[in-house]
Design an enzyme around this catalytic site. Structure first.
Site: not given
Ligand code: NAD
Length: 360
Positions: A146, A195, A227, A251, A255
């Site tokens: 970001y 990852k 994942d 992020d 959620d």
């Protein structure tokens, strides 16, 4: 002991829920003999209305001078509020982004805890829920995808876009240290999510986390690919204590984790810098649709205040007392309208705050 706390009521339901959290903190003082000195500052729409900008330099200075900041939520109805006719840099959310940046809040903490009394709101099957879950997602907040270089351009006649994911070892080390420190206050387990089978930034992440782990021999460290983690959160959420991860993965996973608890009005959060200082706020927004109606659930803000006691003021016993008071009031069957179920007693924002403070 004396502690200075800055309160930011904010917009919408913000002043109502912060008012109830303050009631609870006052009760903590009464019981423990500590003194909390409060100062209030404006942020978001409330600041635009008074000062013409969503955050003033003076407000930043006051926040900086405190031991911790407790915030409600900011913003209005994005379709109808005049705040959203202003240019983006003058809107309420710009104030929030600026204060996070000014205070160098690089570590975001979001607990996902399932109250046994609210199990019905959890979308997972009872055999998956088991004895419940109690995890905390620690997300890096100021680096990664970001904040990396990005551009959109044309190459070989094709519209092309590029984002970059950059972390240096210092950025990884400081969040890893926070993750391990917080695990020590909980159940001594860190799951570092990356990852590393694909990304260089993840391979560095893993290496630096391992270097930090050496200094915390009592904390168990495991690595998990992102994942797999997304899958494990709905397959066996009880396995997690602290999930430590970079900005974008955090992020998304935070959620997901909060949704499995089923109730937005119960979710607290904290953003911390390198010192003990932190900004504490509920995970939900300013809910303009129910503002001023005594309908908002104040529990997320009250639990954020409990996090503040634990992580910024080192008052673990007092934090436990607040969390236990919330449990007790839920056990007694009191609910705000958002978490109401059959056979329970529906109460408003103020009564919920009073019940919790009396239960301390
Ligand atoms: P929201 O979280 O404010 O509301 C979503 C839904 O959940 C609404 O129906 C609301 O009534 C309900 N809700 C939220 N909190 C509740 C509580 N404590 N008790 C009972 N019900 C609750 O999200 P939104 O409607 O998308 O956004 C409203 C405003 O909040 C926008 O201006 C948005 O930008 C802002 N916002 C601010 C923050 C923040 O301050 N950190 C975070 C998210 C959204």
């Amino acid at each position: 002991m004396e502690h200075k706390i800055v309160l930011i009521p904010g917009d919408g339901i913000g002043p109502e829920i912060v008012g109830e959290a303050k009631k609870v903190l006052d009760r903590v003082c009464e019981k423990s003999g500590h003194t909390f000195l409060y100062e209030e500052v404006l942020l978001g729409g409330a600041s635009i209305d008074v000062h013409g900008v969503p955050l003033t330099d003076e407000a930043v200075a006051v926040a900086r001078s405190a031991d911790a900041v407790l915030m409600g939520s900011i913003g209005g109805n994005t379709a109808t509020s005049p705040w959203y006719k202003l240019e983006p840099s003058k809107r309420p959310e710009a104030g929030l982004l600026r204060i996070r940046k000014e205070l160098n809040l690089f570590a975001n903490l979001r607990p996902a805890y399932l109250y046994s009394q609210l199990k019905d709101a959890c979308p997972l099957r009872p055999d998956i829920i088991g004895d419940g879950f109690d995890m905390l997602i620690m997300r890096e907040l100021t680096g990664g995808l970001y904040f990396g270089e990005r551009r959109t351009y044309e190459q070989d006649g094709l519209r092309t876009a590029m984002d970059t994911l950059v972390y240096n070892e210092e950025e990884i080390r400081r969040i890893a240290v926070k993750g391990f420190e917080i695990a020590k206050k909980r159940r001594n387990k860190v799951t570092s999510v990356d990852k590393a089978n694909v990304l260089d930034s993840s391979r560095l992440w893993r290496k630096v986390v391992e270097e930090v782990a050496v200094h915390y021999p009592d904390v168990e460290l495991e690595h998990m690919l992102v994942d797999n983690c997304a899958m494990q959160l709905v397959r066996d959420p009880g396995q997690f204590d602290v999930i430590l991860t970079e900005n974008m993965f955090g992020d998304i996973l935070s959620d997901e984790a909060s949704m499995v608890t089923g109730s937005i009005g119960m979710l607290s959060s904290a953003s911390l810098n390198e010192t003990k200082f932190g900004l504490y706020e509920p995970s939900h927004g300013s809910a303009p649709d129910i503002a001023g109606q005594d309908k908002a659930n104040p529990i997320a803000t009250i639990l954020s205040a409990a996090m503040m006691l634990r992580y910024s003021l080192d008052l673990d016993g007092e934090a436990d007392a607040v969390e236990q008071a919330v449990q007790r009031v839920l056990e007694q069957g009191y609910r705000t309208v958002d978490i109401m179920s059959e056979g329970c007693t529906c109460v408003g924002t103020r009564e919920m705050g009073e019940l919790i403070s009396k239960a301390i």
